[in-house]
Scaffold this active site. Structure first.
Site, mmCIF file in Angstrom:
data_model
loop_
_atom_site.group_PDB
_atom_site.id
_atom_site.type_symbol
_atom_site.label_atom_id
_atom_site.label_comp_id
_atom_site.label_asym_id
_atom_site.label_seq_id
_atom_site.Cartn_x
_atom_site.Cartn_y
_atom_site.Cartn_z
ATOM 1 N N ARG A 96 49.430 40.450 30.117
ATOM 2 C CA ARG A 96 50.620 40.809 29.343
ATOM 3 C C ARG A 96 51.345 39.583 28.804
ATOM 4 N NH1 ARG A 96 52.538 43.892 32.916
ATOM 5 N NH2 ARG A 96 51.983 45.896 32.014
ATOM 6 N N TYR A 97 51.389 38.506 29.586
ATOM 7 C CA TYR A 97 52.054 37.271 29.194
ATOM 8 C C TYR A 97 50.991 36.197 28.968
ATOM 9 C CZ TYR A 97 56.059 39.646 31.345
ATOM 10 O OH TYR A 97 57.026 40.548 31.679
ATOM 11 N N ARG A 100 49.723 33.961 32.272
ATOM 12 C CA ARG A 100 49.412 34.546 33.571
ATOM 13 C C ARG A 100 48.789 35.924 33.419
ATOM 14 N NH1 ARG A 100 54.571 34.218 32.223
ATOM 15 N NH2 ARG A 100 56.097 35.877 32.600
ATOM 16 N N CYS A 109 46.854 50.527 49.894
ATOM 17 C CA CYS A 109 48.020 49.857 50.456
ATOM 18 C C CYS A 109 48.141 50.224 51.930
ATOM 19 C CB CYS A 109 49.294 50.296 49.739
ATOM 20 S SG CYS A 109 49.356 49.881 47.984
ATOM 21 N N CYS A 113 54.567 53.882 48.838
ATOM 22 C CA CYS A 113 55.985 54.058 48.503
ATOM 23 C C CYS A 113 56.132 55.247 47.558
ATOM 24 C CB CYS A 113 56.528 52.794 47.843
ATOM 25 S SG CYS A 113 56.286 51.291 48.835
ATOM 26 N N CYS A 116 56.438 54.303 43.695
ATOM 27 C CA CYS A 116 55.458 53.340 43.170
ATOM 28 C C CYS A 116 55.124 53.610 41.706
ATOM 29 C CB CYS A 116 54.190 53.393 44.009
ATOM 30 S SG CYS A 116 52.891 52.273 43.423
ATOM 31 N N ARG A 118 52.515 52.555 40.263
ATOM 32 C CA ARG A 118 51.066 52.757 40.151
ATOM 33 C C ARG A 118 50.598 53.927 41.008
ATOM 34 N NH1 ARG A 118 50.231 46.587 40.415
ATOM 35 N NH2 ARG A 118 50.295 46.001 38.221
ATOM 36 N N ASP A 279 61.119 52.113 37.868
ATOM 37 C CA ASP A 279 60.264 52.436 36.724
ATOM 38 C C ASP A 279 60.193 53.948 36.506
ATOM 39 O OD1 ASP A 279 59.386 49.771 36.001
ATOM 40 O OD2 ASP A 279 58.253 49.783 37.876
ATOM 41 N N ASP A 316 61.387 46.526 33.636
ATOM 42 C CA ASP A 316 60.069 46.449 33.014
ATOM 43 C C ASP A 316 60.077 47.437 31.854
ATOM 44 O OD1 ASP A 316 57.495 45.311 32.967
ATOM 45 O OD2 ASP A 316 57.411 45.422 35.149
ATOM 46 N N LYS A 323 59.038 42.273 31.255
ATOM 47 C CA LYS A 323 60.315 42.355 31.951
ATOM 48 C C LYS A 323 61.427 41.733 31.117
ATOM 49 C CE LYS A 323 58.367 42.132 36.607
ATOM 50 N NZ LYS A 323 56.956 41.993 36.166
#
Length: 363
Positions: A96-97, A100, A109, A113, A116, A118, A279, A316, A323
């Site tokens: 995206r950037y 990085r 995981c 959560c 989440c 994702r 999100d 985001d 972000k």
């Protein structure tokens, strides 16, 4: 509601197990089974030990115990709310950037959560991780892009991999000349601190690149003595630590809780980094605050804790646009004034008490 008094040794994954432990109501079973059919459930013994089953508003339970509200999708919510797919040139990579990439190694995981972003991509029934061919193709992509300075290991949670496998991955990345930083995002020190053993800490350091770890915690109770010991093991290994926190309604949307959490991070040698606005993941509206509420919390936090304890409040932007800092503003331009034929600009600056001052001050 009384919890059954026997030591838990395995992660809870089924609604019936949550009910048996006193963490959910029998009357909610049908709804929870619908939630479990779509979204993964996983609550480790360490997290279960933090939950007060007699508190219907327990902030730890709100993060990990499923709720019928998750079956309601609000307008604007999206299975890929931050646009990972839009910026995925090869499987496992999100670019995206310019400097990085995210490297999504695994899709599992220690805990799942309820907020989440994702949540549609991780957990049972989904691919557990990259195939060997996909892993090699992802490395080739990173190798072919000299602008990539930082690789962020995420998923899922990269610390679910074995120390041996993590050491191999770290070495593969460090062997790429232009990769100087390897960052890992994890919840494991809070969810399963025993997993952060000396072998794991050794695996996360590598010659040729600098390791950083972003620790995710949302409530000060998560920083138990065991979690603090796990974080200390990483810090003592020479790995810098930063924090990530999601702003969640009923969990940490009051200034006293945020203050305690940020202080706890700093005490553990973890620099507060990001406070994420929730999100637009499906079924998470009941956990999202408003942006205005988040800005007011940040304004209040500014006057209560040192600069070491200040995270950036970020959003985001949906669709994969990255972000953006969305914290409160403290500076506005005053009306320009004429002084001896010269335009003189002053600013109104708000201090942490809410008082307004002119800068430069009037003579």
């Amino acid at each position: 509601m009384n919890r059954i008094d026997r030591k838990l040794t395995a992660t809870l994954r089924q609604p019936s197990e949550l009910i048996e432990r006193g963490l959910a109501r029998q009357a909610a079973l049908a709804d929870l089974e619908q939630v479990a059919a779509r979204y993964a459930i996983g609550v480790t013994p360490d997290i279960v030990a933090l939950i007060d089953p007699d508190d219907p508003n327990d902030p730890i339970a709100r993060q990990f115990i499923p709720a019928a509200d998750e079956l309601v999708t609000q307008p604007g919510e999206n299975a890929d709310p931050i646009g990972d797919d839009t910026h995925s040139p090869v499987p496992g990579i999100v670019h995206r950037y310019p400097d990085r990439v995210l490297f999504k190694l695994v899709h599992v995981c220690a805990v799942y959560c309820r907020f989440c972003f994702r949540r549609e991509m991780v957990g049972p029934g989904k691919a557990t991780g990259l195939s060997e061919d996909a892993y090699r193709n992802a490395l080739s992509y990173i190798r072919s892009r000299p602008e990539i300075w930082e690789v962020i290991l995420t998923g899922g949670d990269p610390l679910m991999l074995s120390p041996r496998r993590l050491a191999e991955i770290m070495a593969d990345l460090a062997a790429i000349d232009h990769v100087k930083i390897i960052r890992l995002h994890t919840r494991v020190p809070m969810a399963d601190p025993a997993r952060v053993n000396p072998e794991m800490a050794r695996a996360l350091r590598v010659e040729g690149a600098t390791s950083w770890i972003a620790i995710h915690a949302n409530h000060p109770r998560e920083l138990t003595p065991e979690a603090r010991h796990a974080c200390a093991r990483l810090a003592d290994a020479g790995i810098p630590l930063v924090s990530q926190t999601v702003l969640l309604k009923g969990v940490n949307d009051d200034v006293a809780t945020l203050e305690a959490l940020m202080r706890a991070f700093v005490e553990c040698r973890i620099k507060p980094y990001y406070l994420h606005h929730g999100d637009l993941a499906p079924g998470t509206a009941h956990l999202r605050t408003t942006i205005e509420a988040g800005q007011e919390l940040m304004r209040s936090l500014r006057g209560r804790v040192s600069g070491l304890c200040q995270p950036d409040y970020v959003l985001d932007i949906p669709g994969g646009h990255g972000k953006a800092p969305i914290g409160p503003g403290y500076l506005t331009q005053d009306n320009p004034r004429q002084r001896e034929g010269v335009n003189e600009t002053r600013y109104r600056v708000v201090d942490y008490c809410g008082d307004v001052h002119l800068y430069p001050p009037k003579v």
